[in-house]
Design a protein around this motif. Structure first.
Motif, mmCIF file in Angstrom:
data_model
loop_
_atom_site.group_PDB
_atom_site.id
_atom_site.type_symbol
_atom_site.label_atom_id
_atom_site.label_comp_id
_atom_site.label_asym_id
_atom_site.label_seq_id
_atom_site.Cartn_x
_atom_site.Cartn_y
_atom_site.Cartn_z
ATOM 1 N N ARG A 51 0.827 -1.203 0.000
ATOM 2 C CA ARG A 51 0.000 0.000 0.000
ATOM 3 C C ARG A 51 0.862 1.254 0.000
ATOM 4 N NH1 ARG A 51 -3.145 0.486 5.036
ATOM 5 N NH2 ARG A 51 -1.282 -0.395 5.969
ATOM 6 N N VAL A 52 0.440 2.255 -0.729
ATOM 7 C CA VAL A 52 0.965 3.614 -0.608
ATOM 8 C C VAL A 52 -0.207 4.480 -0.162
ATOM 9 C CG1 VAL A 52 1.983 5.594 -1.779
ATOM 10 C CG2 VAL A 52 2.740 3.284 -2.371
ATOM 11 N N PHE A 53 -0.054 5.149 0.971
ATOM 12 C CA PHE A 53 -1.181 5.877 1.543
ATOM 13 C C PHE A 53 -0.666 7.130 2.261
ATOM 14 C CE2 PHE A 53 0.454 2.948 4.627
ATOM 15 C CZ PHE A 53 0.305 3.547 5.874
ATOM 16 N N GLY A 54 -1.552 7.803 2.954
ATOM 17 C CA GLY A 54 -1.170 9.058 3.610
ATOM 18 C C GLY A 54 -1.428 10.233 2.685
ATOM 19 N N ALA A 55 -0.482 11.167 2.629
ATOM 20 C CA ALA A 55 -0.660 12.404 1.871
ATOM 21 C C ALA A 55 -0.308 12.209 0.400
ATOM 22 C CB ALA A 55 0.167 13.524 2.488
ATOM 23 N N HIS A 62 -3.239 3.646 -2.719
ATOM 24 C CA HIS A 62 -2.889 2.869 -3.900
ATOM 25 C C HIS A 62 -2.384 1.500 -3.450
ATOM 26 C CE1 HIS A 62 -2.983 6.462 -6.624
ATOM 27 N NE2 HIS A 62 -2.829 7.058 -5.446
ATOM 28 N N CYS A 63 -2.890 0.437 -4.066
ATOM 29 C CA CYS A 63 -2.571 -0.917 -3.615
ATOM 30 C C CYS A 63 -2.170 -1.804 -4.789
ATOM 31 C CB CYS A 63 -3.782 -1.544 -2.914
ATOM 32 S SG CYS A 63 -4.379 -0.627 -1.475
ATOM 33 N N TRP A 64 -1.275 -2.744 -4.494
ATOM 34 C CA TRP A 64 -0.854 -3.760 -5.455
ATOM 35 C C TRP A 64 -0.842 -5.113 -4.745
ATOM 36 C CZ3 TRP A 64 1.181 1.051 -4.992
ATOM 37 C CH2 TRP A 64 1.317 1.828 -6.157
ATOM 38 N N ASN A 65 -1.327 -6.144 -5.406
ATOM 39 C CA ASN A 65 -1.114 -7.482 -4.866
ATOM 40 C C ASN A 65 0.290 -7.932 -5.253
ATOM 41 O OD1 ASN A 65 -1.216 -8.434 -7.534
ATOM 42 N ND2 ASN A 65 -3.359 -9.104 -7.366
ATOM 43 N N HIS A 66 0.694 -9.114 -4.790
ATOM 44 C CA HIS A 66 2.074 -9.541 -5.012
ATOM 45 C C HIS A 66 2.378 -9.721 -6.493
ATOM 46 C CE1 HIS A 66 5.475 -12.505 -5.029
ATOM 47 N NE2 HIS A 66 5.947 -11.561 -4.232
ATOM 48 N N TRP A 118 6.481 0.918 6.207
ATOM 49 C CA TRP A 118 5.848 -0.025 7.125
ATOM 50 C C TRP A 118 6.145 -1.457 6.705
ATOM 51 C CZ3 TRP A 118 3.758 1.400 11.606
ATOM 52 C CH2 TRP A 118 3.386 2.742 11.769
ATOM 53 N N ALA A 119 6.389 -2.306 7.696
ATOM 54 C CA ALA A 119 6.703 -3.711 7.449
ATOM 55 C C ALA A 119 5.807 -4.598 8.307
ATOM 56 C CB ALA A 119 8.181 -3.975 7.738
ATOM 57 N N GLU A 120 6.010 -5.907 8.198
ATOM 58 C CA GLU A 120 5.218 -6.861 8.982
ATOM 59 C C GLU A 120 5.312 -6.565 10.481
ATOM 60 O OE1 GLU A 120 3.222 -9.085 7.835
ATOM 61 O OE2 GLU A 120 3.877 -9.600 5.805
ATOM 62 N N TRP A 171 10.675 -7.302 4.936
ATOM 63 C CA TRP A 171 9.253 -7.673 4.912
ATOM 64 C C TRP A 171 8.339 -6.445 4.785
ATOM 65 C CZ3 TRP A 171 11.733 -9.563 9.706
ATOM 66 C CH2 TRP A 171 12.488 -10.712 9.467
ATOM 67 N N VAL A 172 8.701 -5.562 3.861
ATOM 68 C CA VAL A 172 7.974 -4.302 3.700
ATOM 69 C C VAL A 172 6.581 -4.555 3.130
ATOM 70 C CG1 VAL A 172 7.971 -2.071 2.523
ATOM 71 C CG2 VAL A 172 10.103 -3.000 3.405
ATOM 72 N N ARG A 173 5.609 -3.783 3.626
ATOM 73 C CA ARG A 173 4.232 -3.904 3.162
ATOM 74 C C ARG A 173 3.627 -2.588 2.685
ATOM 75 N NH1 ARG A 173 1.518 -8.535 4.750
ATOM 76 N NH2 ARG A 173 -0.092 -7.713 3.360
ATOM 77 N N GLY A 174 4.313 -1.464 2.916
ATOM 78 C CA GLY A 174 3.719 -0.223 2.453
ATOM 79 C C GLY A 174 4.531 0.998 2.806
#
Length: 215
Positions: A51-55, A62-66, A118-120, A171-174
């Motif tokens: 995910r990319v979020f915030g400002a 904005h989201c992407w699956n693997h 952000w990560a796990e 283990w980044v997630r966003g």
């Protein structure tokens, strides 16, 4: 004036010397030690989302699956890794998705100054936008042509070669775009808010005015 071949030889020698120069207080490491806080998460591709979020400039998340994330343009960067525990691994080839690609696909608002990666398990690390936007900052999926192992961050870790390695989580997630700085996990626990190894910025007590929010 020397001949072109002589100048090129001298330039290559200078580049090799710079490549193997260590930041102050670091030692050369053979191999790649496993260092992290907490357990190694189990990768579940069907649940994984970046995910990319915030400002963001459009105010949306904005989201992407693997599958879609790993299909983004791939790039390789040869770069060193400097751990705050004082070992350095030189000349690794990292492969993955440039941070600049994310900035192009999900642009930040004009007043964004920092990002939180952000990560796990809620782990986080803050970066100045300029550090995140460096042409050498990479969301790595591979090292030396091979997929990362789970212990080293598979399926995704951030590599920011000009900063200490803790600024690039495993283990980044966003990524969260921020209009003001906020300390991440280790930065709240006494690590330097910037983390430049060439300035030996290891701990928060070394910070100069303006280098980080109050603890």
């Amino acid at each position: 004036m020397g001949q072109p071949a002589e100048r090129e030889s001298g330039e290559r020698a200078a580049e090799e010397g710079a490549r193997f120069e260590l930041p102050p207080g670091q030692r050369l490491q053979k191999g790649w030690p496993v260092t992290h806080y907490g357990p190694v998460p189990k990768f579940r591709p069907e649940r994984w989302e970046f995910r990319v979020f915030g400002a963001t400039v459009d105010g949306d998340k904005h989201c992407w699956n693997h599958e879609k994330f790993t299909a983004l343009p791939y790039r390789s960067v040869v770069a060193d890794l400097h751990c705050v525990t004082k070992f350095s691994m030189l000349g690794a080839e990292w492969g993955g998705i440039p941070a600049r690609t994310l900035l192009e696909l999900a642009p930040p608002a004009p007043d964004v100054t920092h990002v939180m990666v952000w990560a796990e398990y809620g782990f986080s690390s803050n970066l100045r936008l300029a550090d995140f936007a460096s042409e050498r900052t990479l969301f790595a999926t591979h090292k030396d042509g091979e997929l990362l192992t789970a212990e080293h961050g598979f399926p995704l870790r951030l590599v920011v070669p000009h900063l200490y390695a803790w600024k690039g989580p495993k283990w980044v997630r966003g990524v969260e775009y921020m209009t003001a700085d906020r300390r991440g996990f280790w930065e709240e626990r006494g690590y330097h808010n910037v983390g430049d190894p060439w300035k030996e910025q290891r701990y928060s007590y070394q910070e100069e005015p303006g280098e980080g929010p109050e603890l």
